[in-house]
Design an enzyme around this catalytic site. Structure first.
Site, short mmCIF file in Angstrom:
data_model
loop_
_atom_site.label_atom_id
_atom_site.label_comp_id
_atom_site.label_asym_id
_atom_site.label_seq_id
_atom_site.Cartn_x
_atom_site.Cartn_y
_atom_site.Cartn_z
N SER A 602 0.82 -1.20 0.00
CA SER A 602 0.00 0.00 0.00
C SER A 602 0.87 1.27 0.00
O SER A 602 1.64 1.47 -0.94
CB SER A 602 -0.93 -0.05 1.21
OG SER A 602 -1.93 0.87 1.06
N ASP A 690 -9.68 -5.17 -4.09
CA ASP A 690 -9.17 -4.06 -3.29
C ASP A 690 -9.94 -2.78 -3.62
O ASP A 690 -9.94 -2.32 -4.75
CB ASP A 690 -7.67 -3.86 -3.59
CG ASP A 690 -6.99 -2.90 -2.64
OD1 ASP A 690 -7.69 -2.15 -1.95
OD2 ASP A 690 -5.74 -2.92 -2.59
N HIS A 722 -7.63 -5.44 0.09
CA HIS A 722 -6.39 -4.68 0.23
C HIS A 722 -5.31 -5.43 1.03
O HIS A 722 -4.12 -5.30 0.76
CB HIS A 722 -6.72 -3.35 0.90
CG HIS A 722 -5.60 -2.37 0.92
ND1 HIS A 722 -4.92 -2.01 -0.22
CD2 HIS A 722 -5.03 -1.66 1.93
CE1 HIS A 722 -3.99 -1.12 0.09
NE2 HIS A 722 -4.02 -0.91 1.39
C1 LIG Z 1 -5.61 5.38 -0.68
S1 LIG Z 1 -4.66 4.12 -0.12
C2 LIG Z 1 -3.66 4.67 1.11
C3 LIG Z 1 -2.73 3.67 1.63
C4 LIG Z 1 -3.32 2.87 2.77
N1 LIG Z 1 -3.76 3.78 3.78
C5 LIG Z 1 -4.89 3.64 4.41
O1 LIG Z 1 -5.66 2.77 4.28
C6 LIG Z 1 -2.27 1.94 3.35
O2 LIG Z 1 -1.11 2.18 3.29
N2 LIG Z 1 -2.73 0.86 3.99
C7 LIG Z 1 -1.93 0.00 4.84
C8 LIG Z 1 -2.84 -0.41 5.96
C9 LIG Z 1 -2.73 0.36 7.14
C10 LIG Z 1 -3.16 1.66 7.17
C11 LIG Z 1 -3.19 2.32 8.34
C12 LIG Z 1 -2.82 1.69 9.47
C13 LIG Z 1 -2.37 0.37 9.43
C14 LIG Z 1 -2.34 -0.28 8.25
C15 LIG Z 1 -1.50 -1.34 4.36
O3 LIG Z 1 -2.28 -2.00 3.68
O4 LIG Z 1 -0.42 -1.79 4.78
#
Ligand SMILES: CSCC[C@H](NC=O)C(=O)N[C@@H](Cc1ccccc1)C(=O)O
Length: 747
Positions: A602, A690, A722
């Site tokens: 991500s 996703d 995702h």
């Molecule tokens: C528009 S996508 C943004 C990237 C995503 N952020 C939020 O969902 C992301 O990086 N996801 C992470 C999951 C995550 C997000 C926040 C806190 C913990 C994990 C991922 O999938 O690793």
């Protein structure tokens, strides 16, 4: 495709030129290592039962625990329970031990004991003649009292079992049960394919209104907005109350039409319900990992049907918890929009004075005593001390999750664990001051402990009794490293910030040999990698890799300024921080500079792709799970378009008009901008379903690399979202990641 399809990958790899490296390369052996490490379960729930006095006067209670474990053979995450008996006096555990063996839990979506412990409610899913049905069961002592077929009763749609909205709560009187379900949708039929009546349209209308359940025509293809990633098909939650005696279900009315309710519980004296309500106008945005959605605490009175708003109109709230004396509610609050996760305020609402106070405010910079603020996304089911004075929580403080005690009358925060040697702590529950916690570290799988909360002022006297022990893995060592960016990388708006990383190394190093290094920046970007047990990093380390987990500026756990320093600077500040951490680690001299790989998911995938574009000679292999590759092309398709605006440095409004200049900025901050410089072979792993980072992001990058003739392989996981967390996707992803790195680092 990089490999011949006829030769199994592991054979091909073992034929590769063998370098002087101690890394495990055989696919079958790696799979065995993975299988072995999968056998450590993780705790997902604990409940403390009522106090029982034995005939000899001793007091004891049962501690019920639920665990999950990957079952690779059955290709599912299995859930099982185990109970423990805990004999105690007023403030200490006298004797404890398991009271029986593990039992697998099948088909239970939710379950909860009544306050007295006499009854239990279970939401069960069962497939009957190929159709999924939901049943609500009420158990009393050793028998099932009731079983309601919710699907046939058709008062509402599916019951919500997620952490976001879902709940199942007994009334204080134990006569009613509260839960959240999808609002009932009208039965629909086509204008043309319903039963042919041969009647004229107006005659037909008369007959339809006489029918018991109205069928509407032409609405089969109506679009229902949902709450995005991991909450698909969840659109309009409703509060439902079961009257247990009469087996009667009421779907509550009186909740404003523009609000979606969840996280509900019974108000003192069962006069009504308290819940979190999320605004869903003008449209719904993704909620998962997004604590920044406008929401408030509400109370709906059951007698009058009147709904009252209890907290601010312009904040985001979560995790309301009622004190044992039923007088106060604590909850967490943060700003709307802006970074998707932030430093929280701990607020308290007094039920009788109706006054709200801020118990712990947002912390901009770490305090002198080291406290960096509250970052928990969810409080444990119970979090209050028995005297309703203190609140307990597990919370990231830099890269360690600590157990914190908050005195609600003074706002003073004390750590129960900061002096301990272990890695990170999770509070599973607390009842009558008996805490159930789990502790783990990068080289030690989660254990299970209980202990009584010491008196205020004696927190340092905390002592734990271990119910399930785990042994540290002797072959893994780890350390935390702190970094201060050089003056030219300092953020002028938020000067003087630092960050850190966790480095895992195989303990046994052959003299003179150099270690390969896998760099892993986390996703979010506003999240944090704490010093806890991770399956994949432990297996990679056991294989002979060192692993660097980087908490670049923007991570949670370092103060709100640290978080705010990143939006507008993604693709530079975070990229440079990761590279600074890697360069610093390389100076230790234990690592082979020619054998460095980068892996991320991500936003971590965004960073991995940036790093190989901005440092084209440096990384020899790259693996990206559902990476963000182009913000400009993602804003129209992700469930959280506000993320793209905020992280690109703009304010978000639901009625934004995208200007070309904004799109240009988004493109400039994206990895795709640097793709022409990439030389590193890239493995992409994409989830078909996703909603957060739609798979087209990965495909866009894949096409660009193909056109540039950079080695690229794409793995496509149907039925995965995702997180790519289904057992087969996760294990396949791990194996292919390991083999890709081995191949391209020429190990
Ligand atoms: C528009 S996508 C943004 C990237 C995503 N952020 C939020 O969902 C992301 O990086 N996801 C992470 C999951 C995550 C997000 C926040 C806190 C913990 C994990 C991922 O999938 O690793």
């Amino acid at each position: 495709m990089m490999f011949s399809r006829r030769i199994p990958l592991h054979r091909l790899l073992s034929r590769c030129a063998v370098m002087d490296s101690k890394v495990l390369r055989e696919a079958a052996e790696i799979a065995q290592l993975y299988r072995d490490q999968c056998r450590f379960p993780a705790l997902c729930r604990a409940d403390v039962g009522p106090v029982i006095t034995s005939r000899y006067g001793g007091q004891y209670c049962n501690v019920y625990t639920e665990w999950t474990q990957r079952d690779l053979e059955r290709n599912e995450n299995v859930k099982f329970c185990r109970q423990y008996i805990v004999f105690h006096d007023d403030k200490s555990v006298v004797y404890s031990g398991p009271s029986g063996n593990c039992t697998e839990i099948k088909g239970e979506l939710l379950s909860v004991d009544s306050p007295s412990g006499d009854m239990k409610a279970v939401l069960r899913e069962s497939t009957i003649k190929g159709e999924d049905k939901q049943f609500l069961e009420i158990w009393h002592k050793n028998r099932k009292l009731k079983c309601l077929n919710l699907t046939t009763l058709s008062k509402h749609g599916k019951v919500y079992e997620d952490d976001q909205f879902g709940c199942m709560v007994w009334s204080h009187s134990e006569t009613h049960l509260l839960y959240v379900a999808e609002k009932k949708r009208p039965k629909t039929e086509s204008y043309f394919q319903g039963p042919e009546t041969g009647l004229l349209a107006d005659e037909e209308e008369t007959i339809k209104t006489d029918k018991k359940e109205e069928t509407v025509l032409g609405q089969q293809f109506e679009y229902y907005e949902d709450w995005g990633e991991a909450l698909v098909n969840k659109s309009s939650p409703v509060l439902c109350v079961l009257d247990i005696e009469g087996s009667n279900i009421t779907v509550l009315e009186g909740i404003p039409a523009n609000i979606s309710p969840g996280q509900a519980f019974w108000a003192p004296n069962d006069t009504g319900l308290v819940f979190v309500g999320w605004w869903h106008e003008p449209f719904r945005l993704g909620l998962k990992y997004c604590a920044n959605r406008r929401s408030s605490l509400f109370y709906v009175d059951l007698a009058s049907g009147k709904c009252e708003q209890l907290s601010s109109n312009s904040s985001a709230v979560c995790s309301p918890r009622l004190s044992p004396d039923l007088c106060r509610i604590v909850y967490m609050e943060c700003g709307v929009f802006g970074p998707h996760q932030q430093c929280n305020r701990l607020c308290m609402y007094d039920w009788y004075t109706k006054q709200t106070s801020v118990v712990v405010d947002v912390v901009q910079r770490a305090r002198e005593d080291g406290f960096t603020g509250i970052y928990s996304s969810m409080l444990s089911p119970r979090c209050w001390s028995a005297d309703s004075q203190r609140v307990l929580m597990s919370c990231a403080q830099r890269c360690r999750k600590d157990l914190l005690v908050v005195d609600t009358s003074t706002g003073e925060v004390t750590s129960l664990t900061s002096q301990s040697e272990e890695g990170s702590w999770n509070l599973l529950n607390i009842h009558r001051d008996l805490m159930v916690v789990s502790c783990s570290s990068p080289n030690c799988p989660p254990d299970l402990r209980v202990g009584f909360l010491p008196e205020k002022g004696s927190e340092s006297k905390m002592s734990w009794v271990t119910l399930e022990e785990t042994q540290p893995q002797a072959d893994i060592s780890w350390q935390t490293l702190n970094f201060s960016p050089p003056p030219e990388e300092d953020n002028s708006q938020y000067p003087g910030l630092d960050f850190n990383a966790i480095l895992l190394k195989p303990k046994e190093m052959t003299a003179g040999s150099k270690l390969p290094l896998i760099v892993m920046p986390h996703g979010g970007p506003h999240s944090v990698l704490v010093s806890e047990w991770f399956l994949s990093t432990a297996v990679l380390c056991k294989m002979g890799f060192s692993v660097l987990l980087v908490n670049y500026r923007g991570s949670l756990g370092f103060g709100q300024d640290n978080i705010l320093s990143l939006p507008g600077n993604i693709g530079t500040q975070d990229v440079k921080d990761v590279q600074l951490a890697v360069d610093s680690v390389l100076k230790q001299g234990d690592f082979d500079k020619q054998k460095i790989a980068v892996v991320g998911g991500s936003h971590g995938g965004f960073l991995a792709c940036h790093l190989i574009g901005q440092y084209p000679e440096f990384y020899k292999a790259c693996v990206a799970r559902n990476p963000v590759t182009n913000l400009a092309s993602m804003i129209g398709s992700t469930d959280i378009p506000d993320w793209c605006m905020v992280e690109a440095g703009y304010e978000y409004n639901t009625d934004i008009h995208l200007e070309p200049a904004i799109l240009e900025q988004m493109l400039n901050k994206s990895p795709i901008k640097h793709v022409s410089k990439v030389k590193t072979p890239v493995l992409l792993m994409l989830g078909e379903d996703d909603k957060r980072v739609p798979s087209k992001q990965g495909i866009e990058y894949y096409r660009a690399l193909k056109a540039l003739q950079v080695p690229v392989r794409l793995l496509w996981y149907p039925g995965n979202n995702h997180s790519l967390s289904k057992v087969d996707a996760e294990s396949d992803g791990f194996m292919n990641t390991a083999l890709w790195i081995i191949q391209h680092l020429s190990l």
